[in-house]
Write an enzyme that holds these catalytic residues in place. Structure first.
Site, PDB file in Angstrom:
ATOM      1  N   ILE A  13      43.025  31.849  43.328  1.00  0.00           N
ATOM      2  CA  ILE A  13      43.549  32.593  42.188  1.00  0.00           C
ATOM      3  C   ILE A  13      44.028  33.968  42.623  1.00  0.00           C
ATOM      4  O   ILE A  13      45.134  34.405  42.271  1.00  0.00           O
ATOM      5  CB  ILE A  13      42.486  32.709  41.070  1.00  0.00           C
ATOM      6  CG1 ILE A  13      42.173  31.331  40.487  1.00  0.00           C
ATOM      7  CG2 ILE A  13      42.976  33.649  39.966  1.00  0.00           C
ATOM      8  CD1 ILE A  13      41.059  31.329  39.451  1.00  0.00           C
ATOM      9  N   TYR A 169      25.435  33.313  34.002  1.00  0.00           N
ATOM     10  CA  TYR A 169      26.873  33.410  34.268  1.00  0.00           C
ATOM     11  C   TYR A 169      27.630  33.805  33.006  1.00  0.00           C
ATOM     12  O   TYR A 169      28.535  34.638  33.040  1.00  0.00           O
ATOM     13  CB  TYR A 169      27.363  32.060  34.791  1.00  0.00           C
ATOM     14  CG  TYR A 169      28.799  32.024  35.238  1.00  0.00           C
ATOM     15  CD1 TYR A 169      29.177  32.578  36.460  1.00  0.00           C
ATOM     16  CD2 TYR A 169      29.777  31.407  34.455  1.00  0.00           C
ATOM     17  CE1 TYR A 169      30.501  32.523  36.883  1.00  0.00           C
ATOM     18  CE2 TYR A 169      31.095  31.354  34.872  1.00  0.00           C
ATOM     19  CZ  TYR A 169      31.452  31.915  36.091  1.00  0.00           C
ATOM     20  OH  TYR A 169      32.764  31.868  36.500  1.00  0.00           O
ATOM     21  N   LYS A 173      29.889  37.202  32.475  1.00  0.00           N
ATOM     22  CA  LYS A 173      31.292  37.188  32.098  1.00  0.00           C
ATOM     23  C   LYS A 173      31.535  37.901  30.770  1.00  0.00           C
ATOM     24  O   LYS A 173      32.586  38.519  30.576  1.00  0.00           O
ATOM     25  CB  LYS A 173      31.812  35.752  32.060  1.00  0.00           C
ATOM     26  CG  LYS A 173      31.789  35.071  33.428  1.00  0.00           C
ATOM     27  CD  LYS A 173      32.499  35.916  34.482  1.00  0.00           C
ATOM     28  CE  LYS A 173      32.457  35.309  35.864  1.00  0.00           C
ATOM     29  NZ  LYS A 173      33.173  36.128  36.869  1.00  0.00           N
ATOM     30  N   ILE A 202      39.732  25.979  36.366  1.00  0.00           N
ATOM     31  CA  ILE A 202      40.862  26.110  37.282  1.00  0.00           C
ATOM     32  C   ILE A 202      40.492  25.417  38.591  1.00  0.00           C
ATOM     33  O   ILE A 202      39.406  25.661  39.141  1.00  0.00           O
ATOM     34  CB  ILE A 202      41.193  27.592  37.548  1.00  0.00           C
ATOM     35  CG1 ILE A 202      41.429  28.349  36.231  1.00  0.00           C
ATOM     36  CG2 ILE A 202      42.394  27.711  38.477  1.00  0.00           C
ATOM     37  CD1 ILE A 202      42.589  27.846  35.403  1.00  0.00           C
ATOM     38  N   THR A 204      39.966  25.054  42.070  1.00  0.00           N
ATOM     39  CA  THR A 204      39.817  25.854  43.290  1.00  0.00           C
ATOM     40  C   THR A 204      38.669  25.229  44.075  1.00  0.00           C
ATOM     41  O   THR A 204      37.937  24.382  43.548  1.00  0.00           O
ATOM     42  CB  THR A 204      39.452  27.313  42.960  1.00  0.00           C
ATOM     43  OG1 THR A 204      38.159  27.337  42.340  1.00  0.00           O
ATOM     44  CG2 THR A 204      40.478  27.963  42.046  1.00  0.00           C
TER      45      THR A 204
END
Length: 270
Positions: A13, A169, A173, A202, A204
């Site tokens: 990214i 997490y 965030k 996404i 990755t």
């Protein structure tokens, strides 16, 4: 001497964003893993970009300051792309809070001290911060404005108050988005801008770890039932980042293919 672009986190990214906006900048890639940093630096160098790489530990303020000071030898800090962090499947609750939450807060603060007038930055948060219940205005303000060195002492961030790694997490965030809002006010005094992006799934290497981890079925179900019906790509996030690093500030863009909408109002809520 060129304007310097700080790319913190050597991943797909960050590279996709840097390739959109870094063509006339000195790009300094910072990552705790120098092998990863060199790999991304080599790809970008061979594509015509002016790139160096340095070690930086996002969980350590001294390391962050040293990274910034080294980067300043090449010119003024004009841009920040922060994509560094660990995932719920990769790290303990304590590490997630120290890196993703505390480390991001420190990075934004330290870069904010040196960002040039009309500079700009973006940090990558996550849809996870949008998927937890509202914390209330008092806790939101604490996450946004508490001194970095006192952040991990907040009651809401004590291990006994955190369900599991995913919850940690999500808190990290949510904090990222709130810190960006608070920092936008400070950066604005220099006519500088800072925003965040909250991507969904996404593809990755980090995401692939998640797909193959204990929550793999959960993630696959999420993007299968989201309106777009698939995970996203790094280049789609870069499209948004390129826009955000123009004239916007203090905003958070949720880019998740409708997954959060489905979580609250669609098939993922069943």
């Amino acid at each position: 001497m060129k304007d310097v672009l700080l790319l913190v986190g050597a991943g797909q990214i960050g590279m996709a964003i840097a390739r959109r906006i870094g063509f006339d900048k000195k790009i300094i890639i910072g990552d705790k893993n120098l092998v990863n940093a060199k790999k991304i630096a080599d790809i970008m160098y061979n594509a015509g970009f002016d790139v160096n790489y340095l070690e930086v530990d996002l969980a350590d303020r001294i390391s962050i300051k040293n990274y910034i000071q080294e980067a300043q030898k090449y010119g003024q800090i004009g841009m920040l792309i922060n994509v560094a962090g660990v995932s719920p499947s990769q790290a303990s609750i304590e590490t997630i809070l120290k890196v993703d939450l505390y480390g991001t807060a420190v990075l934004l603060e330290e870069v904010g001290k040196v960002i040039k007038p009309y500079g700009t930055g973006v940090t990558i948060s996550s849809q996870s911060g949008h998927r937890m219940e509202a914390l209330g205005s008092e806790i939101d303000e604490q996450l946004a404005t508490t001194d970095c060195e006192d952040l991990l002492s907040l009651s809401v961030l004590q291990v006994e108050n955190i369900k599991d790694n995913l919850h940690a997490y999500q808190l990290a965030k949510r904090c990222n988005v709130k810190r960006v809002m608070a920092e936008a006010v400070k950066w604005g005094k220099k006519k500088a801008r800072i925003n965040s992006i909250s991507p969904g799934i996404i593809v990755t290497p980090l995401a692939i770890d998640e797909f193959n981890g204990k929550r793999g079925a959960f993630y696959k179900n999420m993007f299968a039932k989201a309106p777009v019906g698939r995970p996203g790509t790094a280049d789609e996030v870069a499209n948004v980042a390129e826009l955000l690093m123009s004239e916007n500030t203090g905003a958070d863009f949720l880019v998740d293919g409708g997954a959060t909408a489905a979580y609250f109002y669609g098939d993922l809520n069943r």
